[in-house]
Design an enzyme around this catalytic site. Sequence first.
Site, mmCIF file in Angstrom:
data_model
loop_
_atom_site.group_PDB
_atom_site.id
_atom_site.type_symbol
_atom_site.label_atom_id
_atom_site.label_comp_id
_atom_site.label_asym_id
_atom_site.label_seq_id
_atom_site.Cartn_x
_atom_site.Cartn_y
_atom_site.Cartn_z
ATOM 1 N N ASN A 1 72.402 21.481 25.641
ATOM 2 C CA ASN A 1 72.118 21.079 24.408
ATOM 3 C C ASN A 1 73.344 21.279 23.676
ATOM 4 O O ASN A 1 73.350 20.393 22.516
ATOM 5 C CB ASN A 1 71.100 22.120 24.115
ATOM 6 N N ASN B 1 62.099 24.143 31.869
ATOM 7 C CA ASN B 1 61.814 22.990 30.697
ATOM 8 C C ASN B 1 60.349 22.635 31.231
ATOM 9 O O ASN B 1 59.927 22.705 32.391
ATOM 10 C CB ASN B 1 62.581 22.008 30.404
ATOM 11 N N ILE B 2 59.832 21.456 30.234
ATOM 12 C CA ILE B 2 58.409 21.084 30.516
ATOM 13 C C ILE B 2 58.275 20.229 31.753
ATOM 14 O O ILE B 2 57.593 19.977 32.361
ATOM 15 C CB ILE B 2 58.108 20.194 29.341
ATOM 16 N N CYS C 1 63.612 28.052 21.744
ATOM 17 C CA CYS C 1 64.118 27.303 22.899
ATOM 18 C C CYS C 1 64.602 26.236 22.390
ATOM 19 O O CYS C 1 65.582 26.434 21.621
ATOM 20 C CB CYS C 1 62.607 26.973 23.821
ATOM 21 N N ASP D 1 62.693 22.957 20.996
ATOM 22 C CA ASP D 1 62.212 22.453 19.697
ATOM 23 C C ASP D 1 61.450 23.557 19.115
ATOM 24 O O ASP D 1 60.829 23.453 18.078
ATOM 25 C CB ASP D 1 61.547 21.166 19.908
ATOM 26 N N TRP E 1 58.295 24.526 20.378
ATOM 27 C CA TRP E 1 56.763 24.652 20.416
ATOM 28 C C TRP E 1 56.441 24.549 21.694
ATOM 29 O O TRP E 1 55.202 24.460 21.882
ATOM 30 C CB TRP E 1 56.405 23.292 19.668
ATOM 31 N N ASP E 2 57.010 24.833 22.635
ATOM 32 C CA ASP E 2 56.508 25.035 24.055
ATOM 33 C C ASP E 2 56.690 26.571 24.637
ATOM 34 O O ASP E 2 55.712 27.352 24.450
ATOM 35 C CB ASP E 2 57.135 24.122 25.030
ATOM 36 N N ARG E 3 57.806 26.879 25.340
ATOM 37 C CA ARG E 3 58.189 28.078 25.510
ATOM 38 C C ARG E 3 57.965 29.151 24.485
ATOM 39 O O ARG E 3 57.707 30.492 24.790
ATOM 40 C CB ARG E 3 59.696 28.102 26.172
ATOM 41 N N ARG F 1 51.563 16.739 25.255
ATOM 42 C CA ARG F 1 51.387 17.619 26.339
ATOM 43 C C ARG F 1 50.393 17.517 27.375
ATOM 44 O O ARG F 1 50.289 17.561 28.488
ATOM 45 C CB ARG F 1 51.787 19.025 25.684
#
Lengths: 775, 556
Positions: A246, A271-272, A334, A336, A338-340, A380
């Site tokens: 990144n 990651n997703i 992480c 963005d 909003w997940d991890r 998601r």
Amino acid sequence: MEPMETSKVENVRLLDRFDPRHPVTGTLYLTATHLIFIDPDGKKETWILHQHIASVEKLQMTAFGSPLRVKCKTYMNVTFILPRERECQDIMVTLQKLSRPESLEDLYCFHYVSQGGYSQTDGWQLFSLEKEFFRMGIPNQFWDFSHLNKNYELCDTYANLLVVPASATTPMLMGSSRFRSRGRLPALSYLHRNGASICRCSQPLAGFSARCLEDEQLLRAILQTNPKSARMCIVDTRPKINAMANRAKGKGYENENYYTDVQFHFIGIENIHVMRNGLSKLMDACDSSCATVSSYLSALDKSDWLKHIKAILDTSVFIANKVEDEAANVVVHCSDGWDRTAQTCSIASLLLDPYFRTIHGFQALIEKEWLSFGHKFTDRCGFLDADAKETSPVFTQFIDCVWQLTQLYPMAFQFNERFLVELHDHVYSCQFGTFVGNCEKDRVDLMVSQRTYSLWAFMQSRIDDYLNHLFQPNSNHSPNVMRPDTSSQNLRLWVGLYLRFEDGLLPRESIADWISATKGRAQSLNDHTRLLEKRIADLRFLVLHRDDLKSSTCHSEGHDVDSGLSENEVGSDKQSQKYRSESGEPTARSSGDLPEDSLTSTAPRVSDTESGFEELCHPSSRASFGSVGVAGSTLRDLKRPSVDLSLDQIALELNSVAIDWKNPRDVTHCGCAAPFRYLNCKYNCWKCGEVYCGRCIDRHIALPGHYSGKSVPVCRPCYKTLKSSPSYIDLAAVAKQRGLHSPLCAAAAPHLAAKRTSCSRGTTSRLVMSVKIAW
Amino acid sequence: MDFADLIRVTQIGNVSLKRQFGEPVEGVICITGHHLIFSPFNQKKENELWLQHSFVDITDFRPGINSSKVYLKLKNFETLEFGIVSAEDAQNMLHSIEDLCNIGDITLRYPLFYRPPFQILEDGWEAFSLERELMQMTQLSDEWRLTRINEQFKVCPTYPTLLIVPMSIDDDVLLKAATFRQGNRFPVLSYLHPATRACLLRSAQPLCGQGGKRNRDDERLVNAVVSSGRKGYILDTRTPPVQKQHQTKGGGSEPKDHYAQWKYLQAFLERPSALHDALVSLVAAVNDTKDAKERWINRLESCQWLSRVQEALSAAALVAQCIDHESAPVLIHGQEGVDTTLLVSSLAQVLLSSDARKVNGFAALIEREWVQAGHPFRARHLKSAFARSEPGSEAPLFLLFLDCVWQMIRQFPCSFEFNEQLLILLFEHSYSSEFGTFLCDNEKERADYSIKSRTVSIWSYLLRPELLQELMNPIYEPNTNALWPSVAPQSMALWEGVFLRFQIDQSPKQAMWKEIGLIREQDVKLRSKVNLLRRQLLELQKEAVENGLLTPGESC
């Protein structure tokens, strides 16, 4: 969505994945919302919500016809064999279209109408971010609310209310927001008792050399909110290699040279895309093609699913330990954020604060970490016909992690497995507007709170089903701060979620069913005991004073007592009238040696979730109710018992309460032929003790054999019998006549009743006073 | 031999003991003929550790500068770590324990010296006399009789003296038939299904060899249990290659031509030595260092223990199905008929018989199907998971049986009268015990050593009410139905309570069960209180009616 005609296909075979040699033949119906399969005996109904369908595919023709495989987001996996290929093709195309609407407006929640029990306005006001932060003691000297995002201009995926350091200035926040991916600047997620906090954000747009003074100042300000700790901890939940990659794209992570007094940690949660593959491989392990233990275990191993779960738990434990042990402020991000970040921040909070382990607290946690901080549910969960690469089981993993914790701490959570599974299913069902959209702004734009029902209202209306009856807050088994052993040997596949439609594979008998039936019966029998004691006292009085009584014919004051509700009783019941909740129930009323209190004390209290968690921690608030009871019972004993007792009345009272309840273990089908599947609720009728399904036990009535006159669940035949019985007095009606709140009203709107309780606590203690004075 | 010769050091001071959970404890070690006693400093006597030498599977030693470490790896898979200051003491302790834990002579074993500190209410040796057990079965049907043909173990040394056989077969036939089965273990009745009257027989493999020898008396005996026109099933527990191999050595399976009424089923159970390997690698995986934990599921798969569990359960379910669904007689055998045969026949009974799911019935089942039926406990349990003895005869068949029962309890938590703790107790006692039940290989050996008069039976200990309380399942409700557990791979679980209890803290689970126990207790109290009050009320009511104070209808 166009309203459509129901189409139907006959002679369809439904294959059992684990028993393919014994298909069931029946009819397949396609309605506007569901795909429904019904066999001729009506014994097996399979309902599939279109929104739950993950994929439909047509398999190769067989001798019996054209197979259609439907895989669901609820992990139901069924194959229908349709006689004609043409029909199969049609249904497949229709389902593909219906299961992936093009616009959010087409989602089920905008069409769904409740069958009752909760209204459209319910539930939307249950939680507010402000209330939740108030609970943490904010605003205070260090933290304050910021309304800078009022119109979602600072960051469109955040809530309109943020908590930031009190010392943070507007330029600081604006600058930091510009320096963070998608404008997701550091904001407070959780403030711990010791003053340490968890903040969350997205990655900085640091690249290899960029820096931003405002961002550095904001992090400095966050550090200074906690005078106890000289250093702050930044947790990047990504594997370091991802963060480096990144960086090359102009994003990346904080440069330690620019941020002073900072400890930096990389923790590798994948990651997703890796997670999405993991789930799909996990489904392979759950498939019938894994016929041997070896092939199953190696498929499970290959999916790495439990490793991912472990990584999320480990990171959360790491964060929680930093906060609790080192009193350090932790900033989590992480990519963005909003997940991890959502996963780890919410589980770390769950580990740190027992409030989040209650039903209400857990919902508040989801509202805060997942909804307010903008987890992209639409993308998601694949609500729409959109990029499949955006889907990922991030929320499922969170629920899975919570389930693992409930397994490690069986007495520390107020909710049970059914709660988690139902929550999971309804996130995907889109039946409620709660989880629709990618962020708060989306939901405001869609006006979901005006146009759709809230999941929380639905869950509130059936809260009994979600209770873990072993819940014991503040005991040794429910530590304030959890330190789970997350070694791989301690984590297991959640068969109850991923394989729950394979009835044959799951435990055949449920411990939870037994506990819930036993607890229910204990309530019933305790109530009955009080009535029996009263009747015995009445008859003793009669026998003792028979000579006086024979000469007298006037019993003006007997009536109230006979109805089971003395003036005092009715009064205090009014205060504590809460069907489905025992917390305000006067306890030590009977002088009997049975510890009724201990029987019900382990039952989590619904009303308390309403009125705030603190109530659970203060047994004193219960003690006051107890003293009402004692005073009341003394008063009652002084009263002359009723003499308009009759044999019929006593017989009715005795017959209306079942001492022995049917063991839920022995019942596989309800009387209506519906089979009980894993996690289906089994309800005992309080009058006859038989077991019924939720659809068949929809009546509530006060039993003559109960002292309290509370409405309790009974089956339809018992309801009829009672209603038509000549000596039955409808206590609810009696109470109504006197203009009192009837138990039935309370049953209809339990949350309202609960609210009433919470605000009437003050009056109750005044009542105690007055009773004491009178005495 | 005198124990004193083996004990090189009787007392060691300043020892630290480290177990899996909690901090190391300081104390003193004493070594006696049968025990290692560790007394922690400044603590009560209850906290002393009394470890039977025979409970030690293997010892290990690691010298150190400040203190040497002696590791005792126990047969229940726990590892004790002793820190001893003097290297000489440590060496002496190590060698003493090594010698003491390997004493093979039965007459020197602890059960022959043990005097129970509790009063024996019911003698466990008498509690489950085979005679009574078998009498109950024969009452069900008049087609069966008791035979004393094996009095003084003349016919078969591994069978008990009393056996049950078809009524129509007399002892002469039995004598001749016995010669056709390995070890003379001719087919005998193991279980009779009360409803279907279908029987479960077990035996050793027939000695047909490659020539396909036959024995008409064996055929008569076996065929006597199938009525004409019906079919029976012979379940061979071995995998086909093993079966073939045995055939070349004179064994094999019944030639189909001569047992026309019987269908063959195969259960594919691995041989006992493979089972031992599975246990060894499972326990190794469990105890492995941290980095191996990362590959836990992979290790779990490669040790194959859960596969063994699934195979055993599947075989038992198959037998139970034949008996329950098809009312067909079943004959089970493997090679010798003392290992997998007993495993399958006993598991099938747990599935079929609700009695076997009660404490007493389960004890009776173990006594009848394992102890008296001649499972060689001594040979199989010489060592556990860390070591192997010289003859290499170890195999954890009994543990596998208990594991399978645990799997069933997991799937049917309300249908067993006892809990997991009973299974764990039995597992530990079967490897090393103060009781004589699991001491020998068969009834003949027990008679030779007068075990029954010289030792206490484990059932005398277990079946006392004060202990049983702890072993009862609070949510038990009798269930007379047969159990049909899932044998899908996804339904198999590793038995944490045995294999992981020294890795993973079991106290939350125990606390949960304690709480459930309380709920049960209060439920029982409450119900009896209601019943009492109801009786009181009805009596008062009667009195009131007699005095004309109450009328049936509307009040006065």
